[in-house]
Each structure stands twice: as C-alpha cells, then as structure tokens.
Design a protein around this motif. Structure first.
Motif, PDB file in Angstrom:
ATOM      1  N   MET A 100     -88.459  33.405  34.897  1.00 22.85           N
ATOM      2  CA  MET A 100     -88.681  33.636  36.309  1.00 22.85           C
ATOM      3  C   MET A 100     -87.671  34.646  36.858  1.00 22.85           C
ATOM      4  N   ALA A 101     -86.445  34.557  36.341  1.00 25.58           N
ATOM      5  CA  ALA A 101     -85.398  35.470  36.805  1.00 25.58           C
ATOM      6  C   ALA A 101     -85.719  36.915  36.423  1.00 25.58           C
ATOM      7  N   SER A 102     -86.261  37.117  35.230  1.00 24.03           N
ATOM      8  CA  SER A 102     -86.573  38.482  34.808  1.00 24.03           C
ATOM      9  C   SER A 102     -87.720  39.072  35.623  1.00 24.03           C
ATOM     10  N   VAL A 103     -88.669  38.233  36.030  1.00 23.39           N
ATOM     11  CA  VAL A 103     -89.770  38.719  36.868  1.00 23.39           C
ATOM     12  C   VAL A 103     -89.228  39.169  38.225  1.00 23.39           C
ATOM     13  N   ALA A 139     -87.496  43.475  42.036  1.00 22.35           N
ATOM     14  CA  ALA A 139     -86.443  44.036  42.880  1.00 22.35           C
ATOM     15  C   ALA A 139     -86.076  45.448  42.435  1.00 22.35           C
ATOM     16  N   GLU A 140     -86.041  45.700  41.124  1.00 21.49           N
ATOM     17  CA  GLU A 140     -85.721  47.042  40.635  1.00 21.49           C
ATOM     18  C   GLU A 140     -86.826  48.037  40.980  1.00 21.49           C
ATOM     19  N   GLU A 141     -88.080  47.603  40.911  1.00 21.36           N
ATOM     20  CA  GLU A 141     -89.184  48.487  41.292  1.00 21.36           C
ATOM     21  C   GLU A 141     -89.107  48.852  42.769  1.00 21.36           C
ATOM     22  N   GLN A 142     -88.832  47.861  43.606  1.00 20.94           N
ATOM     23  CA  GLN A 142     -88.689  48.144  45.035  1.00 20.94           C
ATOM     24  C   GLN A 142     -87.505  49.064  45.301  1.00 20.94           C
ATOM     25  N   HIS A 150     -89.859  35.322  49.982  1.00 18.54           N
ATOM     26  CA  HIS A 150     -89.834  36.141  48.765  1.00 18.54           C
ATOM     27  C   HIS A 150     -89.298  37.540  49.063  1.00 18.54           C
ATOM     28  N   ASP A 151     -89.761  38.154  50.144  1.00 20.54           N
ATOM     29  CA  ASP A 151     -89.295  39.488  50.513  1.00 20.54           C
ATOM     30  C   ASP A 151     -87.817  39.487  50.874  1.00 20.54           C
ATOM     31  N   GLN A 152     -87.363  38.453  51.566  1.00 23.32           N
ATOM     32  CA  GLN A 152     -85.946  38.352  51.911  1.00 23.32           C
ATOM     33  C   GLN A 152     -85.093  38.209  50.659  1.00 23.32           C
ATOM     34  N   PHE A 153     -85.588  37.458  49.693  1.00 22.91           N
ATOM     35  CA  PHE A 153     -84.862  37.276  48.439  1.00 22.91           C
ATOM     36  C   PHE A 153     -84.743  38.596  47.682  1.00 22.91           C
ATOM     37  N   ASN A 204     -77.642  42.816  39.736  1.00 19.15           N
ATOM     38  CA  ASN A 204     -76.617  41.962  39.149  1.00 19.15           C
ATOM     39  C   ASN A 204     -77.251  40.629  38.747  1.00 19.15           C
ATOM     40  N   LYS A 205     -77.331  40.380  37.444  1.00 13.34           N
ATOM     41  CA  LYS A 205     -78.040  39.206  36.941  1.00 13.34           C
ATOM     42  C   LYS A 205     -77.298  37.912  37.249  1.00 13.34           C
ATOM     43  N   ASN A 206     -75.987  37.967  37.308  1.00 18.50           N
ATOM     44  CA  ASN A 206     -75.219  36.768  37.605  1.00 18.50           C
ATOM     45  C   ASN A 206     -75.535  36.261  39.010  1.00 18.50           C
ATOM     46  N   ILE A 207     -75.600  37.150  39.963  1.00 18.01           N
ATOM     47  CA  ILE A 207     -75.931  36.773  41.332  1.00 18.01           C
ATOM     48  C   ILE A 207     -77.399  36.384  41.427  1.00 18.01           C
ATOM     49  N   LEU A 208     -78.242  37.059  40.671  1.00  8.89           N
ATOM     50  CA  LEU A 208     -79.672  36.746  40.658  1.00  8.89           C
ATOM     51  C   LEU A 208     -79.915  35.296  40.273  1.00  8.89           C
ATOM     52  N   VAL A 209     -79.323  34.856  39.195  1.00 12.26           N
ATOM     53  CA  VAL A 209     -79.546  33.496  38.721  1.00 12.26           C
ATOM     54  C   VAL A 209     -78.949  32.481  39.690  1.00 12.26           C
ATOM     55  N   GLY A 210     -77.782  32.777  40.229  1.00 13.76           N
ATOM     56  CA  GLY A 210     -77.153  31.856  41.164  1.00 13.76           C
ATOM     57  C   GLY A 210     -77.965  31.657  42.429  1.00 13.76           C
ATOM     58  N   LYS A 211     -78.548  32.722  42.944  1.00 10.50           N
ATOM     59  CA  LYS A 211     -79.328  32.617  44.175  1.00 10.50           C
ATOM     60  C   LYS A 211     -80.751  32.148  43.918  1.00 10.50           C
ATOM     61  N   LEU A 212     -81.253  32.386  42.720  1.00 10.04           N
ATOM     62  CA  LEU A 212     -82.617  31.992  42.391  1.00 10.04           C
ATOM     63  C   LEU A 212     -82.777  30.476  42.364  1.00 10.04           C
ATOM     64  N   ARG A 213     -81.745  29.773  41.938  1.00 14.09           N
ATOM     65  CA  ARG A 213     -81.839  28.316  41.841  1.00 14.09           C
ATOM     66  C   ARG A 213     -82.213  27.696  43.183  1.00 14.09           C
TER      67      ARG A 213
END
Length: 97
Positions: free
Chosen positions: A1-4, A9-12, A58-61, A30-39
């Motif tokens: 889910m994190a990679s999706v 986000a990179e495309e945008q 979703h857009d805010q994230f 930044n993947k570390n922040i991505l995983v922390g906020k995704l939870r």
C-alpha cells in the motif's frame, strides 16, 4: 500500500513540477515519513463512509507526502568500515548462556 501511495505522490509531484527551483535534478518521497503517516491515515480513510470526504483525505495525504522529499544524488559513495570477526563481541558484551 505504501508503494502505491508513493507512486501516486511522485506522479503528482512530476506533474506539478514543484522541484524546478530546487538544487538537485531528481527527488523522491521520503519513505520513512510515508510509512509513519500511512499507518494513521489509512485507518481514517478506510473507515470514512462519505466518498467525497475519503477523496479529500487521500488528496491531503498526497500533498503532505510531497512536502517531505529527499534528493537522489548520483554517484554517492561512502567507505564502509568493517569490524573484524574475531573480536565482534567482547567478553562483557556476550550473551549469557
């Protein structure tokens, strides 16, 4: 889910060209922040019943992820100091039996 989420986000980020005035040519999320906020955010998005509110979350994230980027520096090399295997654990740091 994190990679999706990272890919979206990179495309945008590439579409909006937010990295034009920055120092390096290429940036990533930044993947570390991505995983922390995704939870926390994933649970809120999954439990939201209203579709429009879910899209807003979703857009805010994705916007929040785009604020946390790291540069991709090509040709980076660091010398790695390896320990000797004979004295890896001293007698005071060994596990007890």
């Amino acid at each position: 889910m994190a990679s999706v989420m990272e890919q979206e986000a990179e495309e945008q980020m590439k579409e909006t060209k937010r990295t034009e005035q920055l120092k390096y040519a290429e940036y990533r999320i930044n993947k570390n922040i991505l995983v922390g906020k995704l939870r926390n955010r994933l649970i809120k998005m999954a439990l939201e019943e209203d579709d429009t509110r879910r899209d807003v979350l979703h857009d805010q994230f994705l916007e929040e992820l785009q604020r946390n980027i790291v540069p991709v520096v090509k040709g980076r090399r660091f010398k790695r100091d390896k320990q000797t295997k004979t004295n890896k654990f001293t007698k005071t740091k060994r596990r007890g039996l």
